[in-house]
Design a protein around this motif. Structure first.
Motif, PDB file in Angstrom:
ATOM      1  N   LEU A 124      18.733  50.367  46.449  1.00 23.31           N
ATOM      2  CA  LEU A 124      19.436  49.463  45.540  1.00 23.31           C
ATOM      3  C   LEU A 124      20.424  48.567  46.271  1.00 23.31           C
ATOM      4  O   LEU A 124      20.600  47.406  45.902  1.00 23.31           O
ATOM      5  CB  LEU A 124      20.174  50.263  44.467  1.00 23.31           C
ATOM      6  CG  LEU A 124      19.274  50.795  43.354  1.00 23.31           C
ATOM      7  CD1 LEU A 124      19.888  51.997  42.692  1.00 23.31           C
ATOM      8  CD2 LEU A 124      18.981  49.713  42.335  1.00 23.31           C
ATOM      9  N   GLY A 125      21.063  49.102  47.305  1.00 22.00           N
ATOM     10  CA  GLY A 125      22.042  48.311  48.033  1.00 22.00           C
ATOM     11  C   GLY A 125      21.454  47.483  49.144  1.00 22.00           C
ATOM     12  O   GLY A 125      22.084  46.528  49.612  1.00 22.00           O
ATOM     13  N   GLY A 126      20.233  47.839  49.586  1.00 23.55           N
ATOM     14  CA  GLY A 126      19.624  47.088  50.663  1.00 23.55           C
ATOM     15  C   GLY A 126      20.225  47.366  52.022  1.00 23.55           C
ATOM     16  O   GLY A 126      19.984  46.615  52.978  1.00 23.55           O
ATOM     17  N   LEU A 127      21.019  48.435  52.166  1.00 26.47           N
ATOM     18  CA  LEU A 127      21.586  48.771  53.464  1.00 26.47           C
ATOM     19  C   LEU A 127      20.496  49.345  54.354  1.00 26.47           C
ATOM     20  O   LEU A 127      19.584  50.025  53.887  1.00 26.47           O
ATOM     21  CB  LEU A 127      22.723  49.789  53.325  1.00 26.47           C
ATOM     22  CG  LEU A 127      24.123  49.233  53.040  1.00 26.47           C
ATOM     23  CD1 LEU A 127      24.181  48.585  51.663  1.00 26.47           C
ATOM     24  CD2 LEU A 127      25.174  50.328  53.145  1.00 26.47           C
ATOM     25  N   THR A 128      20.589  49.065  55.643  1.00 26.52           N
ATOM     26  CA  THR A 128      19.643  49.644  56.580  1.00 26.52           C
ATOM     27  C   THR A 128      19.973  51.105  56.811  1.00 26.52           C
ATOM     28  O   THR A 128      21.090  51.562  56.533  1.00 26.52           O
ATOM     29  CB  THR A 128      19.675  48.908  57.925  1.00 26.52           C
ATOM     30  OG1 THR A 128      20.952  49.152  58.554  1.00 26.52           O
ATOM     31  CG2 THR A 128      19.485  47.406  57.743  1.00 26.52           C
ATOM     32  N   THR A 129      18.989  51.830  57.338  1.00 27.69           N
ATOM     33  CA  THR A 129      19.228  53.240  57.648  1.00 27.69           C
ATOM     34  C   THR A 129      20.382  53.383  58.628  1.00 27.69           C
ATOM     35  O   THR A 129      21.225  54.283  58.506  1.00 27.69           O
ATOM     36  CB  THR A 129      17.956  53.872  58.218  1.00 27.69           C
ATOM     37  OG1 THR A 129      16.891  53.719  57.268  1.00 27.69           O
ATOM     38  CG2 THR A 129      18.162  55.354  58.510  1.00 27.69           C
ATOM     39  N   GLY A 130      20.445  52.475  59.616  1.00 34.36           N
ATOM     40  CA  GLY A 130      21.526  52.523  60.584  1.00 34.36           C
ATOM     41  C   GLY A 130      22.888  52.316  59.953  1.00 34.36           C
ATOM     42  O   GLY A 130      23.860  52.999  60.297  1.00 34.36           O
ATOM     43  N   GLU A 131      22.984  51.370  59.006  1.00 33.64           N
ATOM     44  CA  GLU A 131      24.255  51.126  58.326  1.00 33.64           C
ATOM     45  C   GLU A 131      24.697  52.341  57.520  1.00 33.64           C
ATOM     46  O   GLU A 131      25.881  52.707  57.532  1.00 33.64           O
ATOM     47  CB  GLU A 131      24.114  49.910  57.401  1.00 33.64           C
ATOM     48  CG  GLU A 131      24.030  48.581  58.119  1.00 33.64           C
ATOM     49  CD  GLU A 131      23.742  47.426  57.183  1.00 33.64           C
ATOM     50  OE1 GLU A 131      24.238  46.320  57.447  1.00 33.64           O
ATOM     51  OE2 GLU A 131      23.014  47.642  56.178  1.00 33.64           O
ATOM     52  N   ILE A 132      23.755  52.970  56.838  1.00 35.30           N
ATOM     53  CA  ILE A 132      24.107  54.157  56.046  1.00 35.30           C
ATOM     54  C   ILE A 132      24.535  55.291  56.967  1.00 35.30           C
ATOM     55  O   ILE A 132      25.511  55.997  56.688  1.00 35.30           O
ATOM     56  CB  ILE A 132      22.911  54.591  55.179  1.00 35.30           C
ATOM     57  CG1 ILE A 132      22.484  53.453  54.247  1.00 35.30           C
ATOM     58  CG2 ILE A 132      23.274  55.821  54.343  1.00 35.30           C
ATOM     59  CD1 ILE A 132      21.177  53.703  53.535  1.00 35.30           C
ATOM     60  N   ALA A 133      23.817  55.462  58.067  1.00 36.79           N
ATOM     61  CA  ALA A 133      24.161  56.530  59.012  1.00 36.79           C
ATOM     62  C   ALA A 133      25.560  56.327  59.573  1.00 36.79           C
ATOM     63  O   ALA A 133      26.351  57.274  59.668  1.00 36.79           O
ATOM     64  CB  ALA A 133      23.129  56.569  60.140  1.00 36.79           C
ATOM     65  N   ASP A 190      38.815  53.635  55.312  1.00 36.87           N
ATOM     66  CA  ASP A 190      38.574  52.850  56.521  1.00 36.87           C
ATOM     67  C   ASP A 190      37.188  52.223  56.616  1.00 36.87           C
ATOM     68  O   ASP A 190      36.827  51.685  57.661  1.00 36.87           O
ATOM     69  CB  ASP A 190      38.813  53.720  57.768  1.00 36.87           C
ATOM     70  CG  ASP A 190      38.063  55.025  57.709  1.00 36.87           C
ATOM     71  OD1 ASP A 190      37.128  55.143  56.901  1.00 36.87           O
ATOM     72  OD2 ASP A 190      38.426  55.946  58.477  1.00 36.87           O
ATOM     73  N   ARG A 191      36.413  52.268  55.534  1.00 39.72           N
ATOM     74  CA  ARG A 191      35.097  51.620  55.556  1.00 39.72           C
ATOM     75  C   ARG A 191      34.979  50.744  54.316  1.00 39.72           C
ATOM     76  O   ARG A 191      34.297  51.058  53.353  1.00 39.72           O
ATOM     77  CB  ARG A 191      33.989  52.680  55.615  1.00 39.72           C
ATOM     78  CG  ARG A 191      33.800  53.266  57.019  1.00 39.72           C
ATOM     79  CD  ARG A 191      32.974  54.530  56.984  1.00 39.72           C
ATOM     80  NE  ARG A 191      33.820  55.680  56.719  1.00 39.72           N
ATOM     81  CZ  ARG A 191      33.344  56.907  56.502  1.00 39.72           C
ATOM     82  NH1 ARG A 191      32.051  57.113  56.506  1.00 39.72           N
ATOM     83  NH2 ARG A 191      34.174  57.903  56.284  1.00 39.72           N
ATOM     84  N   ARG A 192      35.687  49.626  54.375  1.00 34.75           N
ATOM     85  CA  ARG A 192      35.832  48.731  53.225  1.00 34.75           C
ATOM     86  C   ARG A 192      34.482  48.301  52.668  1.00 34.75           C
ATOM     87  O   ARG A 192      34.308  48.185  51.456  1.00 34.75           O
ATOM     88  CB  ARG A 192      36.645  47.505  53.634  1.00 34.75           C
ATOM     89  CG  ARG A 192      36.933  46.535  52.496  1.00 34.75           C
ATOM     90  CD  ARG A 192      37.685  45.318  53.006  1.00 34.75           C
ATOM     91  NE  ARG A 192      39.034  45.652  53.404  1.00 34.75           N
ATOM     92  CZ  ARG A 192      40.091  45.491  52.624  1.00 34.75           C
ATOM     93  NH1 ARG A 192      39.948  45.036  51.398  1.00 34.75           N
ATOM     94  NH2 ARG A 192      41.291  45.800  53.067  1.00 34.75           N
ATOM     95  N   GLU A 193      33.499  48.053  53.569  1.00 36.06           N
ATOM     96  CA  GLU A 193      32.209  47.557  53.095  1.00 36.06           C
ATOM     97  C   GLU A 193      31.496  48.576  52.216  1.00 36.06           C
ATOM     98  O   GLU A 193      30.742  48.211  51.300  1.00 36.06           O
ATOM     99  CB  GLU A 193      31.314  47.156  54.282  1.00 36.06           C
ATOM    100  CG  GLU A 193      30.719  48.292  55.095  1.00 36.06           C
ATOM    101  CD  GLU A 193      31.726  48.998  56.006  1.00 36.06           C
ATOM    102  OE1 GLU A 193      31.362  50.029  56.598  1.00 36.06           O
ATOM    103  OE2 GLU A 193      32.867  48.500  56.137  1.00 36.06           O
ATOM    104  N   LEU A 194      31.727  49.863  52.451  1.00 30.24           N
ATOM    105  CA  LEU A 194      31.084  50.892  51.646  1.00 30.24           C
ATOM    106  C   LEU A 194      31.692  50.932  50.247  1.00 30.24           C
ATOM    107  O   LEU A 194      30.973  51.032  49.248  1.00 30.24           O
ATOM    108  CB  LEU A 194      31.228  52.250  52.337  1.00 30.24           C
ATOM    109  CG  LEU A 194      30.196  53.332  51.988  1.00 30.24           C
ATOM    110  CD1 LEU A 194      28.790  52.842  52.225  1.00 30.24           C
ATOM    111  CD2 LEU A 194      30.472  54.592  52.805  1.00 30.24           C
ATOM    112  N   SER A 195      33.011  50.835  50.160  1.00 26.10           N
ATOM    113  CA  SER A 195      33.654  50.783  48.854  1.00 26.10           C
ATOM    114  C   SER A 195      33.253  49.522  48.098  1.00 26.10           C
ATOM    115  O   SER A 195      33.040  49.549  46.881  1.00 26.10           O
ATOM    116  CB  SER A 195      35.175  50.831  49.009  1.00 26.10           C
ATOM    117  OG  SER A 195      35.595  52.093  49.474  1.00 26.10           O
TER     118      SER A 195
END
Length: 409
Positions: A124-133, A190-195
């Motif tokens: 749903l978010g389109g994040l890559t596996t690397g970004e999620i990891a 500390d992970r603004r993009e995730l919020s």
């Protein structure tokens, strides 16, 4: 432009193709192929009038081409069904049920909580596996395996790709909201993009389910908590609510969050996220009405009885009935492993003129986040040792429930 369309439309495109194909993996692959084609063509031909529709239609055609190449004999029936699917124009339209189906599939209770989070961010978010990891501080290979296993479980268990029936919706919606709030909490410090991604998905869900007050309650809660982000941290350390510079609060987020709380009140169908949002709304109007906060925590405690909620209620009681009454309430709780339990005890002991150091030491030994350890160490008049930091890092398991109330005052 392509990146903006990708982030905004990836989840919708995957959900539409999943409905058409009945295959999550194939849907994701052809949507990624479509975006790769867009990256090559759009700089030359220009962005189409309906970028989302272009992506969905291109992905569908890629799927048809692949089925033509890979199917034989009687399997041609599957290809024929796809070829005679509804016209391309419908695939450029927004079909809310498609995304709802995908959200509830990603957050199905048969999946482990960490898998729900990973699939939600991926599909749903389109994040890559690397970004999620990176967001959850695990190796990319570990996250990739987690996603593959989750998709395999969906196939093996034949998890239905549908919105739950009305009778099942409250329980299933709770799992979806918990995933979004977990994503928000993981990124808050500390992970603004995730919020930001959690808030974006919260807005999507609110648009898809406009008559569900708990969805709006969660969105309001995230907005109000996020409004204090820039005041929450200073020089790498946490700043408590009473010491924050309110000029650093995001006034637009505060106003939007408070308006959503008022909307929820008009529904008169309270739920835990709405009550937590209301508590944060009270704190957004100085001076804090602590009697109202206690009353709201009473309501939250009746809805979701837990020692963590009781702990935060005790913090508010300290402001209305004094630290001695609050300390009696805290000492009755079984929360020895929770660092905030000991931090609250230390504060109450200090206010009573008693030695807070043993409680501060206990809190420091259990704290997980560097900023939390830094705050406690400063209150002790020293820095945490490297050994203490290493032990805390080992205890922290990214993706676990960080307690929804941990950002309350």
């Amino acid at each position: 432009m392509i990146e903006e369309v990708f982030r905004a439309e990836y989840g919708r495109a995957v959900s539409v193709l999943t409905r058409v194909l009945g295959d999550l993996d194939l849907a994701e692959e052809v949507v990624q192929d479509a975006f790769a084609t867009a990256a090559e063509q759009w700089p030359v031909t220009g962005v189409p009038p309906s970028p989302a529709g272009w992506v969905v239609t291109t992905a569908r055609r890629r799927a048809i081409d692949r089925l033509r190449r890979e199917t034989k004999g009687h399997e041609k029936h599957a290809q024929a069904a796809l070829l005679h699917h509804e016209p391309d124009t419908r695939e450029g339209e927004d079909v809310p049920d498609d995304r709802l189906r995908l959200i509830f599939t990603c957050c199905h209770p048969s999946l482990a909580p960490q898998a729900r989070v990973a699939l939600t961010l991926k599909l749903l978010g389109g994040l890559t596996t690397g970004e999620i990891a990176r967001a959850f501080l695990v190796p990319e290979a570990t996250m990739a395996q987690r996603i593959v296993r989750a998709k395999g479980k969906i196939r093996a268990a034949r998890v239905p790709y549908r919105v739950p029936r009305d009778a099942d919706l409250p329980d299933r919606l709770g799992a979806v909201l918990a995933v979004l709030y977990l994503i928000f909490n993981e990124g808050y410090l500390d992970r603004r993009e995730l919020s930001a991604e959690a808030i974006r998905l919260g807005r999507v869900l609110a648009g898809l389910m406009p008559d569900e007050p708990e969805v709006w309650g969660l969105l309001a809660l995230m907005l109000l908590v996020d409004s204090r982000r820039d005041a929450r941290l200073r020089d790498g350390g946490i700043v408590l609510l009473a010491d924050q510079d309110r000029a650093l609060w995001d006034a637009d987020l505060v106003a939007e969050g408070q308006e959503l709380v008022r909307r929820c009140l008009r529904w008169n169908r309270p739920g835990p996220y709405q009550v937590q949002a209301a508590i944060n709304a009270v704190h957004s109007d100085p001076p804090t009405d602590w009697h109202q906060v206690v009353a709201l925590y009473d309501q939250l405690l009746a809805m979701t009885p837990s020692p963590v909620v009781a702990l935060h209620r005790a913090v508010a009681v300290a402001e209305t009935e004094g630290p001695r009454t609050a300390l009696d309430l805290v000492d009755a709780l079984d929360l020895d492993r929770y660092h905030l339990f000991h931090a609250v005890r230390a504060d109450l002991l200090h206010r009573l003129g008693e030695d807070p150091r043993p409680a501060l030491e206990a809190a420091l030994a259990r704290a997980e986040h560097p900023a939390e350890r830094d705050l406690l160490a400063k209150r002790l008049g020293r820095r945490p040792s490297a050994d203490q930091q290493d032990r805390a890092d080992e205890r922290h398991q990214p993706g676990e429930d960080p307690h929804p109330e941990r950002h309350a005052p």
